[in-house]
Structure formats: C-alpha cells, structure tokens
Design an enzyme around this catalytic site. Structure first.
Site: not given
Ligand code: PEP
Length: 251
Positions: A11-12, A96, A98, A168, A235-236
C-alpha cells in the site's frame, strides 16, 4: 514442486487509517473463499496495528514495508523485528526499488534488513529487479545475480523457508508496463537456477518467487500460468478492493 501462491499488496504511503481498515476488511472478505493461497497486505507503519486487528483470525497476513536490522537502539525512524512481531506482523518487504532508488539502500543494507527479519519470526519479501537502462545494456542477469547473492549473503538453507523473492523490473513498477509473461518467466527461472547454485535444489524449489510490476486484474491469470511465478506483489491495483479481489481470485 508445489508452492503455495502468495498475493501481496504493497500500500506504500497511501490510505488513511479508516481507508486502510475498510480495505483490510474487504481483503478478508475476498480471501475467505481461497484456501489454497496466501494473501498479504502491507499498510504504512502507523496503521499496522489497526490492520492487524482488522484481519485477526482471518488468515490474511500483514506485512511491514521495511524493517530494521537491529532489535533495538538509537536508530531514529526505524522499526525492528521484535516490535513488528509484537503487533502480529508476519512479513516485511525489503529492498523495494523505491527504497533502493529514492532512499539509497544498497545490497549490503538490504542484506542486513533481511537477516534482521528472519533472525526472528518475520518472513522477508526480498525485492530485486533491473532498471530499463540495465536491461537495454544486456546487464539484467548480472544485476539480478548481484542482488540475489548480496542480499542473501550469510543466509542458511534452513532460513530460506522465511524468504520470499519478488522479481520487480523497475521499469514496470507503477508505469502500466508489465513484463510479458515470457520475460517474467525467463527472469524467475534464472533466479531459481541461481538459488540452486547457492543452496540445494530442493531449497530453491521451495522458494516462492513473486512477480511485481503493474500487475492488474487483466494480466494476473497469464502471469500466474507461468511455471516459476508463484504469486504477485501488487502496488496500485492493491489499493482498490475490486481490483485486488480479482487478483486474489486469479485462475
Ligand atoms: C510495487 O510497488 O511493488 C509495485 C509492483 O507497484 P505497481 O503494481 O503499482 O507497479
């Protein structure tokens, strides 16, 4: 080897406390009919306790978005494994993209965080992935190798039971560009092969490798059909009950 799928939502730095609790309850509801897969949600730190309370007794796992390597001490802004365990948190995301790219965390720090998690009862979700420039320069496999080897340095085969890997590709995170199922499978198979080299074949075969990067309701089924894709880090699409529910219900 049969591996139990894991669908994880990151959920960031989104959602209020009330929104987090409402979404957690919706995830409990949608996952209640799925007994053959694990579901994890990772809210922001301040709402971990409220989310743990909301999912209590449901089997939905709660994860932190990062974790400290020490148990306690003068580490302003950090949260340790015993603190998370005390709340009922079972997993923690480490490495991650980020954290790597915005906050400068390197493989050595990620290794310490991962070992901080698994030295106790917290399972680590280790994120790895190449940037677009690295992929285009033909360095993808070298980058993945370094990330895996350095993040897992000092980890025993026995401890690998508490490690999940999330591939990822950085260029796919939050961009709407998903790796094709073939690209994802190629990377996953490579990672598993690397784990065989570092550990034993049966240990490598038991590690769950998730795909992350713009996973959506309309691409989850084809991704999950790949032999080495054991789940998704989302994520989103994890921020809305409807889309995350469909991802949980992958065919
Ligand atoms: C994530 O933040 O790990 C991610 C994969 O985001 P998204 O699904 O939005 O690309």
């Amino acid at each position: 080897m049969q591996r139990r799928p894991l669908i994880a939502g990151n959920w960031k730095m989104y959602l209020t406390r009330a929104e987090a609790v409402t979404l957690a309850r919706a995830v409990v509801e949608s996952s209640s009919s799925c007994t053959d897969r694990d579901v994890m949600i990772a809210p922001s730190f301040p709402f971990l306790a409220a989310v743990c309370a909301a999912v209590e007794g449901s089997g939905v796992l709660v994860g932190a978005q990062n974790i400290a390597w020490e148990k306690e001490g003068a580490f302003t802004g950090e949260v340790s494994a015993p603190m998370l365990e005390d709340l009922g948190v079972q997993m923690a995301i480490v490495g991650h993209s980020e954290r790597r790219h915005i906050f400068g965390e390197d493989n050595a720090m990620i290794n310490r965080r991962l070992r901080g998690a698994i030295s106790g009862a917290v399972q680590a979700v280790l994120c790895i992935g190449e940037t677009l420039a690295e992929r285009e320069a033909g360095k993808m496999l070298t980058v993945l190798d370094a990330q895996v080897r350095q993040a897992l340095a000092g980890v025993t085969g026995e401890q690998m039971r508490k490690v999940v890997i999330a591939y990822e590709p950085v260029w796919a995170i939050g961009t709407g560009k998903t790796a094709t199922p073939e690209q994802a499978q190629e990377a996953h198979a490579h990672i598993r092969h690397l784990l065989e080299e570092i550990f034993e074949k049966n240990i490598a075969g038991a590690v769950r490798i998730l795909y992350g990067g713009s996973v959506k309701p309309d691409n989850i089924d084809v991704l999950m059909a790949q032999a080495d894709i054991d789940g998704a880090l989302v994520g989103g699409a994890a921020l809305k009950a409807e889309s995350f529910n469909r991802i949980i219900q992958f065919q």
